[in-house]
Design a protein around this motif. Sequence first.
Motif, PDB file in Angstrom:
ATOM      1  N   PHE A 115       0.845  -1.189   0.000  1.00 60.99           N
ATOM      2  CA  PHE A 115       0.000   0.000   0.000  1.00 60.99           C
ATOM      3  C   PHE A 115       0.883   1.243   0.000  1.00 60.99           C
ATOM      4  N   ALA A 116       0.369   2.315  -0.573  1.00 62.03           N
ATOM      5  CA  ALA A 116       1.062   3.600  -0.519  1.00 62.03           C
ATOM      6  C   ALA A 116       0.418   4.432   0.592  1.00 62.03           C
ATOM      7  N   VAL A 117       1.170   4.697   1.636  1.00 60.90           N
ATOM      8  CA  VAL A 117       0.641   5.449   2.770  1.00 60.90           C
ATOM      9  C   VAL A 117       0.716   6.930   2.430  1.00 60.90           C
ATOM     10  N   SER A 118      -0.445   7.538   2.198  1.00 57.38           N
ATOM     11  CA  SER A 118      -0.469   8.918   1.723  1.00 57.38           C
ATOM     12  C   SER A 118      -0.482   9.927   2.847  1.00 57.38           C
ATOM     13  N   GLY A 119      -0.774   9.504   4.070  1.00 61.95           N
ATOM     14  CA  GLY A 119      -0.779  10.451   5.175  1.00 61.95           C
ATOM     15  C   GLY A 119      -1.206   9.780   6.458  1.00 61.95           C
ATOM     16  N   SER A 120      -1.057  10.499   7.556  1.00 64.37           N
ATOM     17  CA  SER A 120      -1.488   9.987   8.847  1.00 64.37           C
ATOM     18  C   SER A 120      -2.015  11.141   9.681  1.00 64.37           C
ATOM     19  N   TYR A 121      -2.828  10.800  10.676  1.00 62.74           N
ATOM     20  CA  TYR A 121      -3.390  11.813  11.558  1.00 62.74           C
ATOM     21  C   TYR A 121      -3.654  11.176  12.908  1.00 62.74           C
ATOM     22  N   ASP A 122      -3.936  12.011  13.880  1.00 60.83           N
ATOM     23  CA  ASP A 122      -4.344  11.550  15.199  1.00 60.83           C
ATOM     24  C   ASP A 122      -5.386  12.535  15.701  1.00 60.83           C
ATOM     25  N   VAL A 123      -5.855  12.352  16.917  1.00 58.45           N
ATOM     26  CA  VAL A 123      -6.941  13.186  17.423  1.00 58.45           C
ATOM     27  C   VAL A 123      -6.569  14.667  17.401  1.00 58.45           C
TER      28      VAL A 123
END
Length: 245
Positions: free
Chosen positions: A32-40
Amino acid sequence: MASAGGVTSAVVVGGSGRMGRLVREELAARGFAVSGSYDVDNVDELDEGAPAADLVVDFSAPAALPHVLAYARRTGAALVSGATGYAPEQLAELRALGETNRVTWSSNYSLGVAALRRATAMVAEALGGWDVEIVETHHGRKVDAPSGTAKALLAAVDPAGSRPVVDGRSGIAGPRRPGEIGVHALRGGTVAGTHEVHFFGTDEEVCLTHRAASRQIFVAGAVAAAGRLLSRPVGFYDFDDLMFA
């Protein structure tokens, strides 16, 4: 929000936690290509301008759900949710998203736990008159109790939700009520997760147990579920549906 190119994109939640990091690593390892991440603390970055992705893998927290749902509706992304602590109305919102998107939610993405739920339902049906106690143990940093898995095991024992439930006993608690189910949470150390379902009869006991040695089993299961979800039509799917059907 960081981005990267690729054929399949994934927005992965829990960027500041260990689970999020492990999920990102597993996704990348599986192509998979991880395009971004986030958290609360930065989930509002999903609200406007975040690039469309094929997939959202969400292990954040209930507070992030409105942003995650809005992003999925806007982009059509499939959603694999593993966040726990949801209120019933929030779980209903996740199920409703299945009318337009591919969605799965599970409190536990371990194949062993999925098998435990099935076994628990079978034993509960066979031993209908026996007393039942559910005990879950997790590391000291877990914030919700009882665990989502314990709740799923409770539902396996009592699908109608009609039996009295206690989460602890102290003082002169009196005799056990007929049909009562005890659900107990233990916290300490670095335990990844242990779940026990005890069935007590006259002069005998049956105990079903699952022990997680690390979080990696949840990561592998969630990513495997993601791959299967992307091949399914729009709808809400239980983890069991994806892995055993």
